[in-house]
Every structure is written in C-alpha cells, then in structure tokens.
Scaffold this motif. Sequence first.
Motif, PDB file in Angstrom:
ATOM      1  N   ALA A 131       6.873 -10.952   0.192  1.00  0.00           N
ATOM      2  CA  ALA A 131       5.611 -10.299  -0.177  1.00  0.00           C
ATOM      3  C   ALA A 131       5.343 -10.476  -1.668  1.00  0.00           C
ATOM      4  O   ALA A 131       4.198 -10.759  -2.071  1.00  0.00           O
ATOM      5  CB  ALA A 131       5.662  -8.817   0.176  1.00  0.00           C
ATOM      6  N   ILE A 132       6.368 -10.350  -2.481  1.00  0.00           N
ATOM      7  CA  ILE A 132       6.192 -10.535  -3.934  1.00  0.00           C
ATOM      8  C   ILE A 132       5.849 -11.983  -4.236  1.00  0.00           C
ATOM      9  O   ILE A 132       4.973 -12.267  -5.079  1.00  0.00           O
ATOM     10  CB  ILE A 132       7.476 -10.099  -4.682  1.00  0.00           C
TER      11      ILE A 132
ATOM     12  N   LYS B 289      -0.845  -9.386 -10.735  1.00  0.00           N
ATOM     13  CA  LYS B 289      -0.190  -8.065 -10.714  1.00  0.00           C
ATOM     14  C   LYS B 289      -1.212  -7.010 -10.326  1.00  0.00           C
ATOM     15  O   LYS B 289      -2.219  -6.812 -10.990  1.00  0.00           O
ATOM     16  CB  LYS B 289       0.396  -7.715 -12.087  1.00  0.00           C
ATOM     17  N   THR B 290      -0.879  -6.350  -9.236  1.00  0.00           N
ATOM     18  CA  THR B 290      -1.718  -5.236  -8.786  1.00  0.00           C
ATOM     19  C   THR B 290      -0.805  -4.024  -8.608  1.00  0.00           C
ATOM     20  O   THR B 290       0.422  -4.133  -8.679  1.00  0.00           O
ATOM     21  CB  THR B 290      -2.401  -5.549  -7.440  1.00  0.00           C
ATOM     22  N   ALA B 291      -1.411  -2.901  -8.380  1.00  0.00           N
ATOM     23  CA  ALA B 291      -0.629  -1.683  -8.152  1.00  0.00           C
ATOM     24  C   ALA B 291       0.226  -1.857  -6.894  1.00  0.00           C
ATOM     25  O   ALA B 291       1.377  -1.422  -6.840  1.00  0.00           O
ATOM     26  CB  ALA B 291      -1.549  -0.476  -8.014  1.00  0.00           C
ATOM     27  N   PHE B 292      -0.358  -2.545  -5.914  1.00  0.00           N
ATOM     28  CA  PHE B 292       0.381  -2.771  -4.677  1.00  0.00           C
ATOM     29  C   PHE B 292       1.594  -3.670  -4.921  1.00  0.00           C
ATOM     30  O   PHE B 292       2.702  -3.368  -4.456  1.00  0.00           O
ATOM     31  CB  PHE B 292      -0.550  -3.409  -3.631  1.00  0.00           C
ATOM     32  N   SER B 293       1.423  -4.754  -5.652  1.00  0.00           N
ATOM     33  CA  SER B 293       2.543  -5.683  -5.902  1.00  0.00           C
ATOM     34  C   SER B 293       3.625  -5.014  -6.765  1.00  0.00           C
ATOM     35  O   SER B 293       4.824  -5.247  -6.556  1.00  0.00           O
ATOM     36  CB  SER B 293       2.053  -6.971  -6.559  1.00  0.00           C
ATOM     37  N   GLU B 294       3.200  -4.190  -7.701  1.00  0.00           N
ATOM     38  CA  GLU B 294       4.176  -3.461  -8.515  1.00  0.00           C
ATOM     39  C   GLU B 294       4.945  -2.451  -7.660  1.00  0.00           C
ATOM     40  O   GLU B 294       6.151  -2.259  -7.842  1.00  0.00           O
ATOM     41  CB  GLU B 294       3.473  -2.762  -9.683  1.00  0.00           C
TER      42      GLU B 294
ATOM     43  N   VAL C 166       5.632  -2.806  -4.481  1.00  0.00           N
ATOM     44  CA  VAL C 166       6.570  -3.596  -3.673  1.00  0.00           C
ATOM     45  C   VAL C 166       7.775  -3.992  -4.519  1.00  0.00           C
ATOM     46  O   VAL C 166       8.921  -3.934  -4.066  1.00  0.00           O
ATOM     47  CB  VAL C 166       5.867  -4.834  -3.065  1.00  0.00           C
ATOM     48  N   GLU C 167       7.521  -4.400  -5.775  1.00  0.00           N
ATOM     49  CA  GLU C 167       8.622  -4.784  -6.676  1.00  0.00           C
ATOM     50  C   GLU C 167       9.560  -3.604  -6.947  1.00  0.00           C
ATOM     51  O   GLU C 167      10.783  -3.766  -6.946  1.00  0.00           O
ATOM     52  CB  GLU C 167       8.062  -5.331  -7.992  1.00  0.00           C
ATOM     53  N   LEU C 168       8.971  -2.429  -7.177  1.00  0.00           N
ATOM     54  CA  LEU C 168       9.799  -1.234  -7.410  1.00  0.00           C
ATOM     55  C   LEU C 168      10.601  -0.854  -6.158  1.00  0.00           C
ATOM     56  O   LEU C 168      11.770  -0.451  -6.253  1.00  0.00           O
ATOM     57  CB  LEU C 168       8.923  -0.058  -7.860  1.00  0.00           C
ATOM     58  N   THR C 169       9.988  -1.001  -4.996  1.00  0.00           N
ATOM     59  CA  THR C 169      10.692  -0.721  -3.741  1.00  0.00           C
ATOM     60  C   THR C 169      11.868  -1.676  -3.567  1.00  0.00           C
ATOM     61  O   THR C 169      12.974  -1.263  -3.197  1.00  0.00           O
ATOM     62  CB  THR C 169       9.732  -0.834  -2.545  1.00  0.00           C
ATOM     63  N   LEU C 170      11.638  -2.969  -3.843  1.00  0.00           N
ATOM     64  CA  LEU C 170      12.705  -3.972  -3.746  1.00  0.00           C
ATOM     65  C   LEU C 170      13.824  -3.659  -4.735  1.00  0.00           C
ATOM     66  O   LEU C 170      15.010  -3.696  -4.371  1.00  0.00           O
ATOM     67  CB  LEU C 170      12.152  -5.376  -3.998  1.00  0.00           C
TER      68      LEU C 170
END
Length: 182
Positions: A99-100, A107-112, A114-118
């Motif tokens: 997904a990343i 960079k969107t709030a959604f991608s950030e 996902v990155e924090l979740t990973l």
Amino acid sequence: MATEQNQQAQELEQEQVEQDTVQTQADTEQAEVSVEALEEKIAQLEGDLKLEKARTANAVYEAQKSVERIQRESEKHKDTVLEKFAKELLETVDNLERAIAAVGEEKTAFSEGVELTLKSLLTTLEKFGVVVVDTANGFNADLHQAVGIDPNAKTNEIGNVLQKGYTLNSRLLRPAMVMVGA
C-alpha cells in the motif's frame, strides 16, 4: 534333729543354687537369643531403610525429569504457536508495504497513517523476536531464496528484493525472495 535340719537347709540351699544356675543359663541363652535376634532385626531394618532411601531418591529424580520434560514441551509449544502467529502477521506487513509503495511519493494523511501502522506493527514484532533478514551483505542460501537472475548485480550479490524475509529468535521464519547476480 539340728543336724537333720542343717542337712535339709543345705539341700534346700543347694537346690536353690541349682535353680538359680539353671535360671541364669536360661536367662543368658534368652539374652543371647534376644541380642542375636535384635542384631538381625537391626540389620533387616537398615536394609529396608537403604531400600526406601533409594526408592525415594529415584522418585525425586523421576519427578525432576518429568518437570524438565514438561517445561521443554511447553517452550516448544509456545515457540510453535508464536511462529504460526508471526507468519500470519507477515502477510499484513507485506500488504501494508504494498500500500505504501502504491502511493509512491505522494504524502497524504492516509499514506502517513499506513506508514505509522506498519512501523507500529514492525516494532511489536521485533519485541517478540521477529527481525527482517539482512539482504545487504550478499546472498546466503540459508536466509535467501533466489528466484531469478539480476543482470545488473555482481556475482553472488543481491540485486533486487522481491519479498522481505524474517527470522524469529534467530530461526528462519520466511526466506527473503531475491534476484541474484550471475
């Protein structure tokens, strides 16, 4: 009459002495029998005590071995369960990484999120001994699975990593799928 009484008294005395002698001999024999019987009984009891001590020591040894065996089996079971659980979570890690990668540089709030979740998931996995396999130090058949040849890579060097590999407490959980130079 006095002589007769003296003689009877002497005879009674002699009978008494004989009876005392017989009684003393009987007591002595009984004492000898009692001493011998007691010595035999003591020897028998000492033998029984040694046998019971040996049985007790054996029982304690067997109990300790049983406890150790149960602990080993418990650890093995725990490791197996942890390994299965970690393998299942690796699919989630792969999906978050895809997904990343699909988002790219944007960079969107959604991608950030996902990155924090990973990052959080990888940190949790590391706490339990799950670590990414090193692909920077060349090809290692024990840790990497070569699935193709990369013409741009040097011999025995990893050119492209298709899927990350992981270890669990220094045991291979999943090999890294890599392209290797020829």
